[in-house]
Design a protein around this motif. Sequence first.
Motif, short mmCIF file in Angstrom:
data_model
loop_
_atom_site.label_atom_id
_atom_site.label_comp_id
_atom_site.label_asym_id
_atom_site.label_seq_id
_atom_site.Cartn_x
_atom_site.Cartn_y
_atom_site.Cartn_z
N ASP A 87 39.73 -38.06 79.53
CA ASP A 87 38.69 -37.03 79.58
C ASP A 87 37.48 -37.50 80.36
O ASP A 87 37.21 -38.71 80.48
CB ASP A 87 38.26 -36.64 78.16
CG ASP A 87 39.20 -35.63 77.52
OD1 ASP A 87 40.18 -35.24 78.19
OD2 ASP A 87 38.99 -35.26 76.36
N VAL A 88 36.74 -36.52 80.88
CA VAL A 88 35.49 -36.79 81.59
C VAL A 88 34.34 -36.31 80.72
O VAL A 88 34.31 -35.16 80.30
CB VAL A 88 35.45 -36.08 82.96
CG1 VAL A 88 34.09 -36.27 83.63
CG2 VAL A 88 36.57 -36.61 83.86
N ILE A 98 34.16 -31.07 89.49
CA ILE A 98 35.19 -31.37 90.49
C ILE A 98 35.94 -32.65 90.11
O ILE A 98 37.17 -32.74 90.30
CB ILE A 98 34.55 -31.48 91.88
CG1 ILE A 98 34.14 -30.09 92.38
CG2 ILE A 98 35.50 -32.14 92.88
CD1 ILE A 98 33.39 -30.10 93.70
N ILE A 99 35.23 -33.64 89.60
CA ILE A 99 35.88 -34.88 89.19
C ILE A 99 36.94 -34.60 88.13
O ILE A 99 38.07 -35.10 88.20
CB ILE A 99 34.83 -35.88 88.67
CG1 ILE A 99 33.96 -36.38 89.82
CG2 ILE A 99 35.51 -37.06 87.97
CD1 ILE A 99 32.80 -37.26 89.38
N ALA A 100 36.59 -33.77 87.15
CA ALA A 100 37.57 -33.42 86.11
C ALA A 100 38.74 -32.65 86.70
O ALA A 100 39.90 -32.86 86.33
CB ALA A 100 36.89 -32.61 85.01
N TYR A 101 38.45 -31.75 87.65
CA TYR A 101 39.52 -30.97 88.28
C TYR A 101 40.46 -31.88 89.08
O TYR A 101 41.68 -31.76 89.00
CB TYR A 101 38.91 -29.90 89.19
CG TYR A 101 39.93 -29.10 89.95
CD1 TYR A 101 40.54 -27.99 89.39
CD2 TYR A 101 40.31 -29.46 91.25
CE1 TYR A 101 41.48 -27.25 90.08
CE2 TYR A 101 41.25 -28.73 91.95
CZ TYR A 101 41.83 -27.63 91.37
OH TYR A 101 42.77 -26.91 92.06
N GLU A 102 39.88 -32.78 89.87
CA GLU A 102 40.71 -33.68 90.69
C GLU A 102 41.57 -34.60 89.82
O GLU A 102 42.68 -34.96 90.21
CB GLU A 102 39.82 -34.51 91.60
CG GLU A 102 39.04 -33.72 92.64
CD GLU A 102 39.91 -33.21 93.77
OE1 GLU A 102 41.08 -33.66 93.87
OE2 GLU A 102 39.45 -32.36 94.56
N LEU A 103 41.06 -34.97 88.65
CA LEU A 103 41.83 -35.83 87.75
C LEU A 103 42.79 -35.04 86.87
O LEU A 103 43.66 -35.62 86.22
CB LEU A 103 40.87 -36.64 86.86
CG LEU A 103 39.97 -37.65 87.57
CD1 LEU A 103 39.01 -38.28 86.57
CD2 LEU A 103 40.79 -38.72 88.27
N THR A 136 41.96 -33.32 84.14
CA THR A 136 41.63 -33.56 82.74
C THR A 136 40.54 -32.59 82.29
O THR A 136 40.06 -31.77 83.06
CB THR A 136 41.14 -35.00 82.54
OG1 THR A 136 39.96 -35.22 83.35
CG2 THR A 136 42.21 -36.00 82.95
N SER A 137 40.16 -32.69 81.04
CA SER A 137 39.11 -31.84 80.48
C SER A 137 37.74 -32.45 80.72
O SER A 137 37.60 -33.67 80.86
CB SER A 137 39.33 -31.65 78.98
OG SER A 137 40.53 -30.94 78.74
N LEU A 138 36.75 -31.58 80.75
CA LEU A 138 35.37 -32.00 80.95
C LEU A 138 34.56 -31.63 79.72
O LEU A 138 34.52 -30.46 79.32
CB LEU A 138 34.78 -31.33 82.19
CG LEU A 138 33.28 -31.58 82.44
CD1 LEU A 138 33.05 -33.04 82.78
CD2 LEU A 138 32.78 -30.68 83.56
#
Length: 372
Positions: free
Chosen positions: A139-140, A105-110, A112-114
């Motif tokens: 990136d996360v 979810i953090i990557a989605y909210e930002l 960016t790629s995970l």
Amino acid sequence: MASVEKTEFVVPEPHPQNRATHDPSAPAHGLGRDAEAAVDARQHSGENDIETTLRPRSLGEFIGQPKVRDQLNLVLTGAKNRGVTPDHVLLSGPPGLGKTTMAMIIAYELGTSLRMTSGPALERAGDLAAMLSNLMEGDVLFIDEIHRMARPAEEMLYMAMEDFRIDVIVGKGPGATSIPLELAPFTLVGATTRSGMLTGPLRDRFGFTAQMEFYNTEDLTKVVTRAAKIIGVSIDPDAAVEIASRSRGTPRIANRLLRRVRDYAEVNSNGHIDLAAAQAALVVFDVDEMGLDRLDRAVLEALIKGHGGGPVGVSTLAVAVGEEPSTVEEVCEPYLVRAGMISRTGRGRVATAAAWLHLGLEPPAGIMNTLY
């Protein structure tokens, strides 16, 4: 340089019931830079990726953990407003509470790629250096079970987290040289089930630490109801409550029990899950009204019927139930202790009055007072 386990997460297509709010023309969040390596979730809609399908995609969809959601929303929103990379995030808590989902979810909210890996996979500093050098700005990087990282990799991670730089040693002996390698700013998300095993220097480098807590029955009922809609199963509200109440406060267990109850309903009835079907299915799969399974009850019976309620050492209990001591200690005991059925003392494990009553036995007079 040794190969390292790497995964780039691609946010799956919304479920058909939620597709009305999805704009097909909008750019996909978290899309990999290598088109040939990207995985399109729409091409894999079978049972094997059901866990990915059930995962919420945003903070708004995430059920439970209200304090963590609110705090994380502030961290991410503030960083996006300032146009900077968010602080590193540490997620701690027992298994199955949503740490991996929160990283996605953090990557989605930002947007960016995970990149995903695990602590045990990072055995050498070179393994970590290979992964860090492949990160792009923003990136996360998600490291599961981060407390199990090898010490050389962990020490390299210190500099990467603080200065976005690592030193690569080339050569051996007197001729060895250190080459500084600049890294793109990234956000590290670490997950651990044993926060006490993290070293102080590593823990202090995380800007935000979140403690994931067990769910209550109300939130788990929402998890079960949402999952039932996603997998296309009709379920009555009281049946959802019944499944949630036996899930040990853990969404992963709730989703697993739902799938087993669905199997029972499809085989023995018309596929609809009512209260009677849910209760009958959970009996078949050895899950009682408190969420205890066969192994949990075997431990209690060995402790009470075999040793009079204790105290008993964990090794003796493990032999009695035919399991390894680590299995009893790490799989069974945490929930039995949290449920108030076992006490851990210096002399060994002791059954409480609640454990005697759960097995339908009369507790000794000496421990009966613990109920009052």
